[in-house]
Design a protein around this motif. Sequence first.
Motif, PDB file in Angstrom:
ATOM      1  N   SER A  86       0.835  -1.209   0.000  1.00  0.00           N
ATOM      2  CA  SER A  86       0.000   0.000   0.000  1.00  0.00           C
ATOM      3  C   SER A  86       0.863   1.251   0.000  1.00  0.00           C
ATOM      4  O   SER A  86       0.609   2.202  -0.742  1.00  0.00           O
ATOM      5  CB  SER A  86      -0.920  -0.012   1.225  1.00  0.00           C
ATOM      6  OG  SER A  86      -1.643   1.203   1.314  1.00  0.00           O
ATOM      7  N   PHE A  87       1.919   1.239   0.834  1.00  0.00           N
ATOM      8  CA  PHE A  87       2.835   2.385   0.878  1.00  0.00           C
ATOM      9  C   PHE A  87       3.516   2.590  -0.472  1.00  0.00           C
ATOM     10  O   PHE A  87       3.645   3.726  -0.953  1.00  0.00           O
ATOM     11  CB  PHE A  87       3.873   2.150   1.978  1.00  0.00           C
ATOM     12  CG  PHE A  87       4.932   3.195   2.041  1.00  0.00           C
ATOM     13  CD1 PHE A  87       4.699   4.421   2.641  1.00  0.00           C
ATOM     14  CD2 PHE A  87       6.190   2.965   1.474  1.00  0.00           C
ATOM     15  CE1 PHE A  87       5.682   5.389   2.676  1.00  0.00           C
ATOM     16  CE2 PHE A  87       7.177   3.929   1.504  1.00  0.00           C
ATOM     17  CZ  PHE A  87       6.926   5.148   2.115  1.00  0.00           C
ATOM     18  N   ALA A  88       3.972   1.500  -1.091  1.00  0.00           N
ATOM     19  CA  ALA A  88       4.641   1.606  -2.390  1.00  0.00           C
ATOM     20  C   ALA A  88       3.689   2.123  -3.461  1.00  0.00           C
ATOM     21  O   ALA A  88       4.072   2.944  -4.311  1.00  0.00           O
ATOM     22  CB  ALA A  88       5.206   0.242  -2.795  1.00  0.00           C
ATOM     23  N   ALA A  89       2.433   1.653  -3.448  1.00  0.00           N
ATOM     24  CA  ALA A  89       1.459   2.111  -4.445  1.00  0.00           C
ATOM     25  C   ALA A  89       1.152   3.590  -4.291  1.00  0.00           C
ATOM     26  O   ALA A  89       1.091   4.344  -5.278  1.00  0.00           O
ATOM     27  CB  ALA A  89       0.178   1.283  -4.330  1.00  0.00           C
ATOM     28  N   ILE A  90       0.964   4.028  -3.040  1.00  0.00           N
ATOM     29  CA  ILE A  90       0.658   5.449  -2.807  1.00  0.00           C
ATOM     30  C   ILE A  90       1.847   6.323  -3.209  1.00  0.00           C
ATOM     31  O   ILE A  90       1.692   7.371  -3.848  1.00  0.00           O
ATOM     32  CB  ILE A  90       0.300   5.665  -1.320  1.00  0.00           C
ATOM     33  CG1 ILE A  90      -0.985   4.922  -0.978  1.00  0.00           C
ATOM     34  CG2 ILE A  90       0.148   7.148  -1.020  1.00  0.00           C
ATOM     35  CD1 ILE A  90      -1.288   4.884   0.494  1.00  0.00           C
ATOM     36  N   THR A  91       3.065   5.869  -2.869  1.00  0.00           N
ATOM     37  CA  THR A  91       4.263   6.630  -3.235  1.00  0.00           C
ATOM     38  C   THR A  91       4.399   6.747  -4.750  1.00  0.00           C
ATOM     39  O   THR A  91       4.701   7.821  -5.286  1.00  0.00           O
ATOM     40  CB  THR A  91       5.505   5.964  -2.639  1.00  0.00           C
ATOM     41  OG1 THR A  91       5.370   5.884  -1.215  1.00  0.00           O
ATOM     42  CG2 THR A  91       6.761   6.759  -2.989  1.00  0.00           C
TER      43      THR A  91
END
Length: 411
Positions: A86-91
């Motif tokens: 989720s963090f990677a997708a948002i970034t």
Amino acid sequence: MAEMSVAASRRLKLRQLADEGDGRAERVLEVQEQPGHYFTVVQIGVNTVAILGGIVGEGAFTPHFSAALGLLLAPEQAQSLGFALSFAAITALFIVLADLVPKRLSMNEPERVALILIAPMLALCTLLRPLSWAFSRISEALIRLMGLPAARDNSITHADILALAEAGNLAGVVADAEQQIIENVFELDTRTVESVMTTRERIVFFGLDDEDALVRNRIAEEPHSTYLVCEGEIDQVVGYVDATDLFQRVLREEALRLRGSEGLIKKVLIVPDRITLSEVLLQFREKHEDFAVVVNEYSLVVGVITLNDVMSTVMGSLVASHDEEQIVRREDGSFLADGITPIPDVQRALEVEAWPHAGQYDTLAGFLMVMLRRIPRRTDQVVWEGWRFEVVDVDSHRVDQVMITRLPAPP
């Protein structure tokens, strides 16, 4: 987009749009003058969206990633890996949608984007003014504490204009000759009269007591528009005569005698040899003259200069024929140059920026003298910045022709 477009917008283009009646361009110019509140509001919005995006995105994406991974992994591992994904997708979304794409659009068409966004951004500035005022005061205090300027410097230097001309040339908007003229104009403040004057040994002059036949023969052999008149020797300057005045006397079948001729000899302008071309242009304008004698600190004549000499320097190759060029490129890539070729012309042809002992010489011959520390002789060579300067012809201690050859690159 609002921040990048305002920062990248060209003031000249905005001023042109404002003069044509576009009020939005005037508001963008005002923001560029005082960008503090504007950029503060931009940062408030960017950071607010980034923080909210992270909070909302984590809650929106993590359960879905965890549920999908739960089919393959243990619940704890699925939850941890789901949060990381989720963090990677948002970034990734923020990098693409909130950074790369807006910046690319703003840099490609900064004025257009700035004009579109200026109205809603100014509305946000009004709404958030108390908050932006507080942040701006804190930022300005920190900037002053570091000893840096708090306001933008909008002054335009000649280097900025030359850079714009070069960029226009690369874009195909400014022709090569036009770019060269712009560069030549700015060189008027740095080049001295010695770089373009007719040197002492090439001056054609009359003596006050020269006979009619001598004057006529000299005019026929070396036609010029203006002739210096001296009392015996060249350093005893009396004035000058125009060729048109002499021709009128010839047509009236009058004798060409200079001594005692009322109104024929005109007072000549005397200028020092170290003044620049822009300064001699100013003196031409003030004295209403287009011809001057150049003297050194010992009051010896070193040359003459005309308004046409200065303008030929500005116009460059547009007015000089191939035969009149002082430096000529040969088919093999080498150059054949006259010894009196000004150093700026050599610098431009060879694309060499730095020259040794700058300020001690103005011409190619002077460069060779300084480097050799003596009067150059035929076959003398000087190597500098990958170029070999070889003296191929000397006429009475004067460097007549120099062959300039590119040396092979070292292994």
